[in-house]
Each structure stands twice: as structure tokens, then as C-alpha cells.
Design a protein around this motif. Sequence first.
Motif, PDB file in Angstrom:
ATOM      1  N   PRO A  52      57.432  29.113  18.126  1.00  0.00           N
ATOM      2  CA  PRO A  52      56.933  30.243  18.908  1.00  0.00           C
ATOM      3  C   PRO A  52      55.842  29.831  19.899  1.00  0.00           C
ATOM      4  CG  PRO A  52      57.045  30.841  16.592  1.00  0.00           C
ATOM      5  CD  PRO A  52      57.335  29.377  16.692  1.00  0.00           C
ATOM      6  N   LEU A  53      55.084  28.793  19.568  1.00  0.00           N
ATOM      7  CA  LEU A  53      54.040  28.332  20.483  1.00  0.00           C
ATOM      8  C   LEU A  53      54.663  27.793  21.767  1.00  0.00           C
ATOM      9  CD1 LEU A  53      51.026  27.829  20.960  1.00  0.00           C
ATOM     10  CD2 LEU A  53      51.343  25.576  19.919  1.00  0.00           C
ATOM     11  N   PHE A  54      55.701  26.980  21.658  1.00  0.00           N
ATOM     12  CA  PHE A  54      56.371  26.440  22.836  1.00  0.00           C
ATOM     13  C   PHE A  54      56.978  27.562  23.671  1.00  0.00           C
ATOM     14  CE2 PHE A  54      60.209  24.841  24.923  1.00  0.00           C
ATOM     15  CZ  PHE A  54      59.629  23.868  25.737  1.00  0.00           C
ATOM     16  N   SER A  55      57.654  28.491  23.013  1.00  0.00           N
ATOM     17  CA  SER A  55      58.264  29.609  23.738  1.00  0.00           C
ATOM     18  C   SER A  55      57.195  30.467  24.407  1.00  0.00           C
ATOM     19  CB  SER A  55      59.089  30.465  22.780  1.00  0.00           C
ATOM     20  OG  SER A  55      60.154  29.721  22.248  1.00  0.00           O
ATOM     21  N   GLY A  56      56.082  30.696  23.710  1.00  0.00           N
ATOM     22  CA  GLY A  56      55.007  31.498  24.286  1.00  0.00           C
ATOM     23  C   GLY A  56      54.403  30.846  25.517  1.00  0.00           C
ATOM     24  N   ILE A  57      54.189  29.552  25.455  1.00  0.00           N
ATOM     25  CA  ILE A  57      53.640  28.840  26.609  1.00  0.00           C
ATOM     26  C   ILE A  57      54.639  28.878  27.764  1.00  0.00           C
ATOM     27  CG2 ILE A  57      52.973  26.559  27.456  1.00  0.00           C
ATOM     28  CD1 ILE A  57      51.698  26.089  24.689  1.00  0.00           C
ATOM     29  N   LEU A  58      55.923  28.754  27.459  1.00  0.00           N
ATOM     30  CA  LEU A  58      56.945  28.820  28.493  1.00  0.00           C
ATOM     31  C   LEU A  58      56.953  30.195  29.165  1.00  0.00           C
ATOM     32  CD1 LEU A  58      59.231  27.135  29.760  1.00  0.00           C
ATOM     33  CD2 LEU A  58      60.749  28.202  28.102  1.00  0.00           C
ATOM     34  N   TYR A  59      56.862  31.263  28.377  1.00  0.00           N
ATOM     35  CA  TYR A  59      56.811  32.608  28.938  1.00  0.00           C
ATOM     36  C   TYR A  59      55.563  32.805  29.801  1.00  0.00           C
ATOM     37  CZ  TYR A  59      60.728  34.704  26.411  1.00  0.00           C
ATOM     38  OH  TYR A  59      61.971  35.038  25.953  1.00  0.00           O
ATOM     39  N   ILE A  60      54.437  32.296  29.359  1.00  0.00           N
ATOM     40  CA  ILE A  60      53.203  32.427  30.142  1.00  0.00           C
ATOM     41  C   ILE A  60      53.328  31.672  31.463  1.00  0.00           C
ATOM     42  CG2 ILE A  60      50.753  31.819  30.191  1.00  0.00           C
ATOM     43  CD1 ILE A  60      50.696  32.550  27.185  1.00  0.00           C
ATOM     44  N   LEU A  61      53.929  30.489  31.428  1.00  0.00           N
ATOM     45  CA  LEU A  61      54.147  29.748  32.674  1.00  0.00           C
ATOM     46  C   LEU A  61      55.081  30.496  33.624  1.00  0.00           C
ATOM     47  CD1 LEU A  61      54.406  26.071  31.394  1.00  0.00           C
ATOM     48  CD2 LEU A  61      52.540  27.124  32.662  1.00  0.00           C
ATOM     49  N   LEU A  62      56.103  31.134  33.084  1.00  0.00           N
ATOM     50  CA  LEU A  62      56.986  31.949  33.922  1.00  0.00           C
ATOM     51  C   LEU A  62      56.232  33.141  34.507  1.00  0.00           C
ATOM     52  CD1 LEU A  62      60.322  31.968  31.924  1.00  0.00           C
ATOM     53  CD2 LEU A  62      59.937  31.026  34.191  1.00  0.00           C
ATOM     54  N   GLY A  63      55.330  33.726  33.720  1.00  0.00           N
ATOM     55  CA  GLY A  63      54.506  34.818  34.227  1.00  0.00           C
ATOM     56  C   GLY A  63      53.628  34.372  35.379  1.00  0.00           C
ATOM     57  N   VAL A  64      53.058  33.172  35.263  1.00  0.00           N
ATOM     58  CA  VAL A  64      52.249  32.625  36.350  1.00  0.00           C
ATOM     59  C   VAL A  64      53.118  32.392  37.582  1.00  0.00           C
ATOM     60  CG1 VAL A  64      50.945  30.579  37.065  1.00  0.00           C
ATOM     61  CG2 VAL A  64      50.514  31.605  34.834  1.00  0.00           C
ATOM     62  N   LEU A  65      54.317  31.867  37.383  1.00  0.00           N
ATOM     63  CA  LEU A  65      55.221  31.605  38.501  1.00  0.00           C
ATOM     64  C   LEU A  65      55.613  32.905  39.208  1.00  0.00           C
ATOM     65  CD1 LEU A  65      56.835  29.284  39.873  1.00  0.00           C
ATOM     66  CD2 LEU A  65      58.729  29.954  38.392  1.00  0.00           C
ATOM     67  N   PHE A  66      55.978  33.936  38.457  1.00  0.00           N
ATOM     68  CA  PHE A  66      56.342  35.212  39.070  1.00  0.00           C
ATOM     69  C   PHE A  66      55.138  35.862  39.761  1.00  0.00           C
ATOM     70  CE2 PHE A  66      60.100  35.383  36.118  1.00  0.00           C
ATOM     71  CZ  PHE A  66      61.047  35.345  37.129  1.00  0.00           C
ATOM     72  N   THR A  67      53.946  35.685  39.209  1.00  0.00           N
ATOM     73  CA  THR A  67      52.751  36.211  39.865  1.00  0.00           C
ATOM     74  C   THR A  67      52.529  35.514  41.200  1.00  0.00           C
ATOM     75  OG1 THR A  67      51.756  36.701  37.718  1.00  0.00           O
ATOM     76  CG2 THR A  67      50.275  36.581  39.604  1.00  0.00           C
ATOM     77  N   TYR A  68      52.698  34.203  41.217  1.00  0.00           N
ATOM     78  CA  TYR A  68      52.557  33.442  42.458  1.00  0.00           C
ATOM     79  C   TYR A  68      53.560  33.929  43.511  1.00  0.00           C
ATOM     80  CZ  TYR A  68      52.983  29.578  45.740  1.00  0.00           C
ATOM     81  OH  TYR A  68      53.066  28.832  46.886  1.00  0.00           O
ATOM     82  N   PHE A  69      54.826  34.081  43.103  1.00  0.00           N
ATOM     83  CA  PHE A  69      55.844  34.543  44.044  1.00  0.00           C
ATOM     84  C   PHE A  69      55.567  35.967  44.528  1.00  0.00           C
ATOM     85  CE2 PHE A  69      59.060  31.435  42.114  1.00  0.00           C
ATOM     86  CZ  PHE A  69      58.785  30.484  43.079  1.00  0.00           C
TER      87      PHE A  69
END
Length: 68
Positions: free
Chosen positions: A5-22
Motif C-alpha cells: 500500500p505504501l508503494f501504491s500510495g506514493i504512486l497515487y500522490i505522484l499522479l496527483g502532483v502530475l495532474f495538478t501540474y497539468f
Amino acid sequence: MRRSPLFSGILYILLGVLFTYFAIRNVNDHGWGFFSYLMVLLATLDFGSGIRMVAMHFKIKKHLNNKK
């Protein structure tokens, strides 16, 4: 293959950062349109899921340590 779950959570947070940037780039270029709102919505869902997954990782870890 199972991911923690830690890996998946970090991946989701990184996707959130990417979508925020876009979303920020899209608003600066074109103003608030459909895709800007869509990217903000996706970023919000990803941040929420990421935080929930990281919290679940620590709850599982705490539960397993208490069993010992």
C-alpha cells in the motif's frame, strides 16, 4: 505480483502532483475549461487515494507489530 500500500500510495500522490501540474499549465494557457476541471478532479481523487493508502500501510504495519 502484489504491491505494498505504501508503494501504491506514493504512486497515487505522484499522479496527483502530475495532474495538478497539468491543470495549472492548462489554466494559464487556456483559462478554466472542461479539461482544467477534469484534471483538478483527477488530482483530488489521486491525492485522496494516495493518502488513504499510505495511512493503511501504517495501520497494517502497526497492527502486525502489536501481534508480536
